[in-house]
Design a protein around this motif. Structure first.
Motif, PDB file in Angstrom:
ATOM      1  N   SER A  26       0.841  -1.205   0.000  1.00  0.00           N
ATOM      2  CA  SER A  26       0.000   0.000   0.000  1.00  0.00           C
ATOM      3  C   SER A  26       0.873   1.251   0.000  1.00  0.00           C
ATOM      4  O   SER A  26       0.581   2.228  -0.695  1.00  0.00           O
ATOM      5  CB  SER A  26      -0.894   0.045   1.243  1.00  0.00           C
ATOM      6  OG  SER A  26      -1.709  -1.081   1.283  1.00  0.00           O
ATOM      7  N   GLU A  29       1.098   4.100  -2.938  1.00  0.00           N
ATOM      8  CA  GLU A  29       0.780   5.494  -2.636  1.00  0.00           C
ATOM      9  C   GLU A  29       1.982   6.402  -2.952  1.00  0.00           C
ATOM     10  O   GLU A  29       1.826   7.475  -3.539  1.00  0.00           O
ATOM     11  CB  GLU A  29       0.370   5.622  -1.160  1.00  0.00           C
ATOM     12  CG  GLU A  29       0.048   7.015  -0.691  1.00  0.00           C
ATOM     13  CD  GLU A  29      -1.190   7.613  -1.366  1.00  0.00           C
ATOM     14  OE1 GLU A  29      -1.974   6.868  -1.980  1.00  0.00           O
ATOM     15  OE2 GLU A  29      -1.345   8.854  -1.283  1.00  0.00           O
ATOM     16  N   TRP A  81     -10.341   4.170  -2.400  1.00  0.00           N
ATOM     17  CA  TRP A  81      -9.007   3.572  -2.478  1.00  0.00           C
ATOM     18  C   TRP A  81      -9.052   2.278  -3.280  1.00  0.00           C
ATOM     19  O   TRP A  81      -8.275   2.046  -4.197  1.00  0.00           O
ATOM     20  CB  TRP A  81      -8.493   3.346  -1.049  1.00  0.00           C
ATOM     21  CG  TRP A  81      -7.300   2.458  -0.882  1.00  0.00           C
ATOM     22  CD1 TRP A  81      -7.306   1.103  -0.696  1.00  0.00           C
ATOM     23  CD2 TRP A  81      -5.918   2.847  -0.862  1.00  0.00           C
ATOM     24  NE1 TRP A  81      -6.026   0.625  -0.551  1.00  0.00           N
ATOM     25  CE2 TRP A  81      -5.149   1.680  -0.653  1.00  0.00           C
ATOM     26  CE3 TRP A  81      -5.256   4.075  -0.990  1.00  0.00           C
ATOM     27  CZ2 TRP A  81      -3.761   1.693  -0.564  1.00  0.00           C
ATOM     28  CZ3 TRP A  81      -3.858   4.082  -0.901  1.00  0.00           C
ATOM     29  CH2 TRP A  81      -3.137   2.908  -0.702  1.00  0.00           C
ATOM     30  N   PRO A 102      -5.207   1.843   3.762  1.00  0.00           N
ATOM     31  CA  PRO A 102      -5.272   3.164   3.108  1.00  0.00           C
ATOM     32  C   PRO A 102      -4.892   4.328   4.020  1.00  0.00           C
ATOM     33  O   PRO A 102      -4.140   5.207   3.613  1.00  0.00           O
ATOM     34  CB  PRO A 102      -6.741   3.294   2.689  1.00  0.00           C
ATOM     35  CG  PRO A 102      -7.398   2.012   2.939  1.00  0.00           C
ATOM     36  CD  PRO A 102      -6.523   1.180   3.811  1.00  0.00           C
ATOM     37  N   ARG A 135      -1.516   6.751   3.532  1.00  0.00           N
ATOM     38  CA  ARG A 135      -1.588   8.196   3.328  1.00  0.00           C
ATOM     39  C   ARG A 135      -0.735   8.930   4.373  1.00  0.00           C
ATOM     40  O   ARG A 135       0.005   9.860   4.041  1.00  0.00           O
ATOM     41  CB  ARG A 135      -3.051   8.660   3.436  1.00  0.00           C
ATOM     42  CG  ARG A 135      -3.215  10.120   3.094  1.00  0.00           C
ATOM     43  CD  ARG A 135      -4.651  10.472   2.853  1.00  0.00           C
ATOM     44  NE  ARG A 135      -5.366  10.661   4.111  1.00  0.00           N
ATOM     45  CZ  ARG A 135      -6.600  11.151   4.180  1.00  0.00           C
ATOM     46  NH1 ARG A 135      -7.248  11.460   3.081  1.00  0.00           N
ATOM     47  NH2 ARG A 135      -7.193  11.310   5.338  1.00  0.00           N
TER      48      ARG A 135
END
Ligand SMILES: Cc1cc2nc3c(=O)[nH]c(=O)nc-3n(C[C@H](O)[C@H](O)[C@H](O)COP(=O)(O)OP(=O)(O)OC[C@H]3O[C@@H](n4cnc5c(N)ncnc54)[C@H](O)[C@@H]3O)c2cc1C
Length: 407
Positions: free
Chosen positions: A19, A23, A78, A342, A346
């Motif tokens: 993830s 990102e 997402w 998610p 972030r």
């Protein structure tokens, strides 16, 4: 603010590493991901995939709950983006959940839960009698009530990690898998030593799950992450009698998956790095399954185990190292790593971009996020508008503020 693109080394290819890699790549960084075995081959591929901040956090709206809730709010958008980028489905289903009580005496606890959770957009209500049977016909008649939370969801974890890996590859993350134990030779500059060679980078993110304790020497920081084995099994679903919701109770949970199985989990065993499945562990799940969903005699079609990365206080270590902000640790997601992917991706990318000095992007008012979130939509200042505090997850919290001595 213009962000300077960096070369970032991500260590660990579970849901957390994948993830973060995705990102960071989307934000324009050059990303190298190093994985000892196969991406998603450890805890992440073993998970039940429940996205259930309300069912998992029954006691109070603490910072961990707020972080989990933010992640649930981010999930629909997402996962849509992961699916679009990968061309693969992750089988996201907003099934809602039932938290089941078997005794009248447990009703008060359910009501207390419902009251504070509805301040955060849960949309929960208590179902009893005919309403409960109608909502979930498969459920045992011994259940006297259930807290119904329509906003919770699940995903099929093996598909999700496969989609994340494919999204990373398509976007240009350089993935080095089957590398054995990768090492950090130095922190400044970051030098990674892998079977594929030695690589320099400007920043590193450490997300090696239950194995993260092995970095404490090189980081000069106590990293008390340890494995808690989860044994879990799957039954063949009955086409004419589907299990419609995720069903939680004091002994475990069941959730029906898109692949035609009903997953039943999970044990919490302190056995080090042993991933074997035991008669005792699966036997307990079999009894729970038969109690919860009567008339489904038989043995599971599949049983497996994974190692949850746990910490002494149950919360992840999340954030830059004191005195070395280009090194971020993100480990110890314990029972909620799939859910947290998610929101923590972030936050970690924000830290590396120096976007949020304090790290928190925060939970929006309940129902915020992408507008398809958890419903509710309270005004700022309402309980649902509270944000999590990054210091609650500070990686140095077990080290008495010791900074990286030798930098
Ligand atoms: C039975 C079970 C059920 C679960 N159910 C849920 C659920 O319903 N919902 C939910 O949100 N969470 C659930 N979880 C928890 C979730 O699976 C974890 O929190 C999450 O997978 C942790 O992700 P991770 O990337 O940190 O760890 P992992 O997936 O374990 O990935 C870490 C990776 O790092 C690699 N690695 C380790 N050391 C090195 C090294 N030195 N160099 C290179 N690579 C290295 C490993 O090979 C591994 O692939 C469940 C877990 C289990 C076991």
């Amino acid at each position: 603010m213009r962000i300077m693109a960096k070369r970032v080394a991500v260590l660990g290819g579970g849901v957390i590493g994948l993830s973060y890699a995705w990102e960071l790549r989307r934000r324009g960084h050059e990303v190298l991901l190093f994985e000892a075995g196969e991406c998603g081959g450890q805890a992440s591929g073993a998970a039940a995939g429940m996205l259930a901040p309300f069912s998992e956090n029954g006691d109070q709206p603490d910072d961990f709950f707020l972080l989990c809730l933010e992640s649930l709010q981010l999930y629909p958008r997402w996962v849509e983006q992961v699916e679009a980028a990968s061309g693969l489905s992750a089988a996201f289903v907003r099934s809602g959940s039932l938290y089941v009580a078997f005794h009248e005496a447990d009703l008060l606890a359910l009501e207390t839960r419902m009251r504070w959770q509805n301040d955060f957009g849960a949309g929960a209500r208590i179902l009893t009698g005919a309403a409960l049977r109608e909502a979930e016909p498969a459920l045992t008649g011994a259940a006297v009530a259930a807290l119904y939370i329509p906003t919770e969801a699940h995903i099929y974890a093996p598909l999700y990690v496969r989609a994340l890996e494919a999204a990373c590859r398509r976007e240009g993350v350089r993935i080095f898998d089957r590398q054995g134990n990768v090492e950090l030779r130095s922190l400044d500059p970051v030098t990674v030593s892998a079977q594929a060679g030695a690589f320099e980078a400007e920043a590193a993110v450490i997300c090696t799950g239950a194995w993260s304790g092995s970095w404490q020497e090189v980081l000069g920081l106590d990293v008390p992450v340890f494995p808690i084995r989860g044994q879990i099994c799957a039954y063949a679903a009955l086409p004419d009698r589907p299990v419609r919701h995720m069903v939680f109770g004091s002994q475990g949970y069941v959730v029906q998956k898109a692949n035609g199985t009903v997953v039943c989990g999970a044990s919490e065993d302190v056995v080090g790095f042993d991933t074997s499945v035991t008669e005792r562990g699966i036997g307990r799940l079999e009894r729970w399954y038969a109690t919860l969903l009567p008339g489904r005699a038989g043995r599971p079609v599949h049983a497996w185990a994974g190692l949850r990365p746990a910490t002494p206080d149950g919360w992840p270590l999340l954030g830059p190292l004191p005195g070395a902000r280009h090194i971020v640790i993100a480990a110890g997601h314990y029972r909620n790593g799939i859910l947290l992917s998610p929101a923590t991706a972030r936050a970690v990318a924000d830290w590396l971009d120096d976007r949020a000095k304090d790290g928190a992007s925060g939970v929006r008012a309940a129902g915020g996020g992408d507008g398809r979130g958890t419903g509710g939509g309270q005004a700022a200042g309402a309980p649902g508008a509270r944000t999590w505090r990054p210091e609650s997850f500070a990686p140095e919290r077990f080290s008495g503020n010791r900074s990286v001595a030798w930098l």
